[in-house]
Scaffold this active site. Structure first.
Site, PDB file in Angstrom:
ATOM      1  CE  LYS A   1      59.415  40.096  -1.395  1.00  0.00           C
ATOM      2  NZ  LYS A   1      60.255  39.195  -1.694  1.00  0.00           N
TER       3      LYS A   1
ATOM      4  CD  GLU B   1      59.384  43.987 -10.069  1.00  0.00           C
ATOM      5  OE1 GLU B   1      60.644  44.202  -9.627  1.00  0.00           O
ATOM      6  OE2 GLU B   1      58.917  42.962  -9.358  1.00  0.00           O
TER       7      GLU B   1
ATOM      8  NE  ARG C   1      57.412  42.589  -5.733  1.00  0.00           N
ATOM      9  CZ  ARG C   1      56.333  41.960  -5.054  1.00  0.00           C
ATOM     10  NH1 ARG C   1      55.290  42.102  -5.658  1.00  0.00           N
ATOM     11  NH2 ARG C   1      57.325  40.794  -4.574  1.00  0.00           N
TER      12      ARG C   1
ATOM     13  CG  ASN D   1      64.926  45.416  -8.550  1.00  0.00           C
ATOM     14  OD1 ASN D   1      64.607  44.309  -7.789  1.00  0.00           O
ATOM     15  ND2 ASN D   1      63.483  45.664  -8.950  1.00  0.00           N
TER      16      ASN D   1
ATOM     17  CG  HIS E   1      69.641  40.099 -10.695  1.00  0.00           C
ATOM     18  ND1 HIS E   1      68.196  40.841 -11.093  1.00  0.00           N
ATOM     19  CD2 HIS E   1      69.409  38.904 -10.207  1.00  0.00           C
ATOM     20  CE1 HIS E   1      67.656  39.749 -10.039  1.00  0.00           C
ATOM     21  NE2 HIS E   1      68.209  38.471  -9.461  1.00  0.00           N
TER      22      HIS E   1
HETATM   23  P1  NAD Z   1      68.630  27.403  -2.975  1.00  0.00           P
HETATM   24  O1  NAD Z   1      66.653  27.286  -2.258  1.00  0.00           O
HETATM   25  O2  NAD Z   1      69.233  27.442  -3.713  1.00  0.00           O
HETATM   26  O3  NAD Z   1      69.203  27.745  -1.132  1.00  0.00           O
HETATM   27  C1  NAD Z   1      70.600  27.754  -1.301  1.00  0.00           C
HETATM   28  C2  NAD Z   1      70.959  26.525  -0.770  1.00  0.00           C
HETATM   29  O4  NAD Z   1      71.489  26.349   0.185  1.00  0.00           O
HETATM   30  C3  NAD Z   1      71.137  24.867  -1.468  1.00  0.00           C
HETATM   31  O5  NAD Z   1      71.831  24.034  -1.443  1.00  0.00           O
HETATM   32  C4  NAD Z   1      69.513  23.997  -0.069  1.00  0.00           C
HETATM   33  O6  NAD Z   1      69.566  22.358  -0.793  1.00  0.00           O
HETATM   34  C5  NAD Z   1      71.226  24.443   0.374  1.00  0.00           C
HETATM   35  N1  NAD Z   1      69.680  24.339   1.902  1.00  0.00           N
HETATM   36  C6  NAD Z   1      68.769  24.736   2.065  1.00  0.00           C
HETATM   37  N2  NAD Z   1      67.893  24.824   3.288  1.00  0.00           N
HETATM   38  C7  NAD Z   1      69.197  24.617   3.707  1.00  0.00           C
HETATM   39  C8  NAD Z   1      69.072  23.722   5.676  1.00  0.00           C
HETATM   40  N3  NAD Z   1      68.543  24.283   6.856  1.00  0.00           N
HETATM   41  N4  NAD Z   1      70.477  23.088   5.860  1.00  0.00           N
HETATM   42  C9  NAD Z   1      71.548  23.021   4.388  1.00  0.00           C
HETATM   43  N5  NAD Z   1      70.980  23.495   3.551  1.00  0.00           N
HETATM   44  C10 NAD Z   1      70.397  23.880   2.842  1.00  0.00           C
HETATM   45  O7  NAD Z   1      68.557  29.222  -2.128  1.00  0.00           O
HETATM   46  P2  NAD Z   1      68.252  30.406  -1.249  1.00  0.00           P
HETATM   47  O8  NAD Z   1      69.298  31.324  -1.347  1.00  0.00           O
HETATM   48  O9  NAD Z   1      67.291  29.550  -0.157  1.00  0.00           O
HETATM   49  O10 NAD Z   1      66.911  30.961  -2.570  1.00  0.00           O
HETATM   50  C11 NAD Z   1      67.305  31.637  -4.034  1.00  0.00           C
HETATM   51  C12 NAD Z   1      66.801  31.244  -5.203  1.00  0.00           C
HETATM   52  O11 NAD Z   1      65.564  32.403  -4.136  1.00  0.00           O
HETATM   53  C13 NAD Z   1      66.502  31.611  -5.770  1.00  0.00           C
HETATM   54  O12 NAD Z   1      66.165  30.608  -6.920  1.00  0.00           O
HETATM   55  C14 NAD Z   1      66.061  32.275  -6.229  1.00  0.00           C
HETATM   56  O13 NAD Z   1      65.167  33.458  -7.961  1.00  0.00           O
HETATM   57  C15 NAD Z   1      64.603  33.136  -5.376  1.00  0.00           C
HETATM   58  N6  NAD Z   1      64.235  33.832  -4.550  1.00  0.00           N
HETATM   59  C16 NAD Z   1      62.850  34.844  -5.076  1.00  0.00           C
HETATM   60  C17 NAD Z   1      61.899  35.780  -4.922  1.00  0.00           C
HETATM   61  C18 NAD Z   1      61.252  36.345  -4.610  1.00  0.00           C
HETATM   62  O14 NAD Z   1      60.145  36.940  -4.452  1.00  0.00           O
HETATM   63  N7  NAD Z   1      59.951  35.094  -5.024  1.00  0.00           N
HETATM   64  C19 NAD Z   1      63.121  36.647  -4.204  1.00  0.00           C
HETATM   65  C20 NAD Z   1      64.397  36.263  -4.084  1.00  0.00           C
HETATM   66  C21 NAD Z   1      65.066  35.219  -4.248  1.00  0.00           C
END
Ligand code: NAD
Ligand code: ZN
Length: 355
Positions: free
Chosen positions: A221, A231, A235, A239, A246
């Site tokens: 990345k 992007e 970048r 996707n 999505h």
């Molecule tokens: P999330 O933050 O929603 O976490 C997923 C679930 O895991 C939640 O229910 C959380 O409470 C739980 N959780 C987190 N850590 C835990 C742990 N250690 N033990 C138990 N449970 C835990 O989701 P995610 O999958 O980490 O990230 C998805 C988000 O990231 C989306 O909002 C997406 O838009 C964003 N995202 C951003 C970028 C970026 O470049 N900024 C890139 C990809 C995704």
């Protein structure tokens, strides 16, 4: 393992290891105010750790709802007003402790609080190896996901892999999709290694060697985003699997990575049609089945509504649906795909899941 970004300025370290938190001290010792922004579920499992940090650094603790529910304008307003009531100085550091949702939200708070204060990412999910790096922060709008946001770099990413031990398997699967995506963008050897290492649910659950694959994923990345922060060109390769993914995610409200994996398979079919390739689709479908990705929803997918959603995606322009295709593993390109090709690919896609 430690990586460092290689921008012209404002670089930050990314530490990826078990017990990485031991190094937090080096990055926060000089702040006047520290606020820990902690995902509720992480707090439930890891309060002994967050309490320790809070007392060691006299930090405020702000527990936020689990996952995506934090990423709203109303919750943003509530939180930033509450932070402002604490009369924080500009020498404040916000520390996100949670998955991608907490990281995106906290980064956006940091980018706007007092016109910008520092922030540090402490990712706790596999998916957050992706979201915590690259400086995209933001919240959701009623018009779509991540439409309110900024590019704002953290001061450090401290990825303590101990947190991963409490992740439910469904979240492991979701994060793994992005690790696998990064391997597909790299080379065939990376993909083969990963498929051999994580050949079924039991192997993936163990997370053996995950440190290495997360490191490789972050490195991939970084190589891409440092070349292109806003992007425009390369970048877009990140996707991969996301155009179709999505749409599926939006329609069925399934975890991001589950949808991305489905999008990756769809992409291979489009690639076979458009670029005259012969990727073995059954291989990928079987791999996902072996890992127990919930694939039943594929039976409920319907082309026209997904097509409309794909057209709405902010990454598409007047020429139609833009997709990342793999000329070969490790060799992505961006192409516009027309309605006819997408519809043909979709029919083929469904046929693999009817068996
Ligand atoms: P999330 O933050 O929603 O976490 C997923 C679930 O895991 C939640 O229910 C959380 O409470 C739980 N959780 C987190 N850590 C835990 C742990 N250690 N033990 C138990 N449970 C835990 O989701 P995610 O999958 O980490 O990230 C998805 C988000 O990231 C989306 O909002 C997406 O838009 C964003 N995202 C951003 C970028 C970026 O470049 N900024 C890139 C990809 C995704
Ligand atoms: Zn993604």
């Amino acid at each position: 393992m430690k990586l460092e970004t290689t921008y012209k300025s404002n670089n930050y370290p990314i530490i990826i290891e078990h017990h990485a938190l031991d190094q937090l001290h080096d990055y926060i010792k000089n702040y006047q105010d520290i606020v820990l922004v902690i995902d509720q579920k992480v707090e439930n499992e890891w309060s002994h750790i967050t309490e320790f940090i809070a007392s060691e650094y006299e930090a405020h603790k702000l527990i936020v709802p689990s996952g995506e529910t934090t990423k709203t304008l109303s919750f943003y307003e509530e939180t930033i007003e509450s932070l402002l009531s604490k009369q924080l100085t500009r020498n404040t550091c916000l520390i996100a402790i949670g998955g991608g949702a907490t990281g995106d939200f906290t980064g956006f708070l940091a980018s706007t609080l007092l016109r910008g204060v520092d922030f540090i990412q402490i990712p706790t999910t596999i998916l957050a190896h992706d979201s915590s790096v690259g400086g995209k922060v933001g919240i959701n709008s009623k018009h779509g996901k991540n439409l309110i946001g900024a590019f704002y770099r953290p001061k450090a990413v401290i990825y303590d892999l101990n947190f991963l031990s409490t992740l439910p398997y469904s979240e492991i699967l979701s994060g793994y999709a992005e690790v696998y995506k990064h391997a597909l963008l790299n080379d065939i050897e990376s993909v083969n290694h990963m498929e051999a290492q994580y050949s079924d649910e039991q192997a993936l659950k163990s997370l053996d060697e995950i440190e290495y694959y997360l490191y490789k994923g972050v490195q991939t990345k970084l190589n891409i985003i440092v070349a292109d922060e806003k992007e425009s060109n390369v970048r877009k390769f990140l996707n991969l699997g996301h155009t179709f993914g999505h749409a599926v995610e939006y329609k069925f409200k399934i975890p991001h990575g589950h949808a991305v994996m489905i999008g990756i398979v769809f992409q291979f079919i489009v690639t076979n049609i458009m670029l005259n390739k012969s990727f073995n689709i059954a291989h990928y479908v079987n791999y996902l089945r072996g890992l127990n990705y919930p694939l039943d929803i594929v039976n409920d997918l319907e082309f026209e509504s997904l097509y409309k959603l794909m057209l709405n995606d902010k990454k598409n322009d007047e020429q139609g649906v833009q997709m990342v295709l793999l000329k070969d593993i490790g060799d992505p390109i961006v192409r516009h795909v027309d309605y006819k090709t997408l519809s043909k690919a979709f029919a083929e896609f469904k046929s693999y899941f009817n068996k």
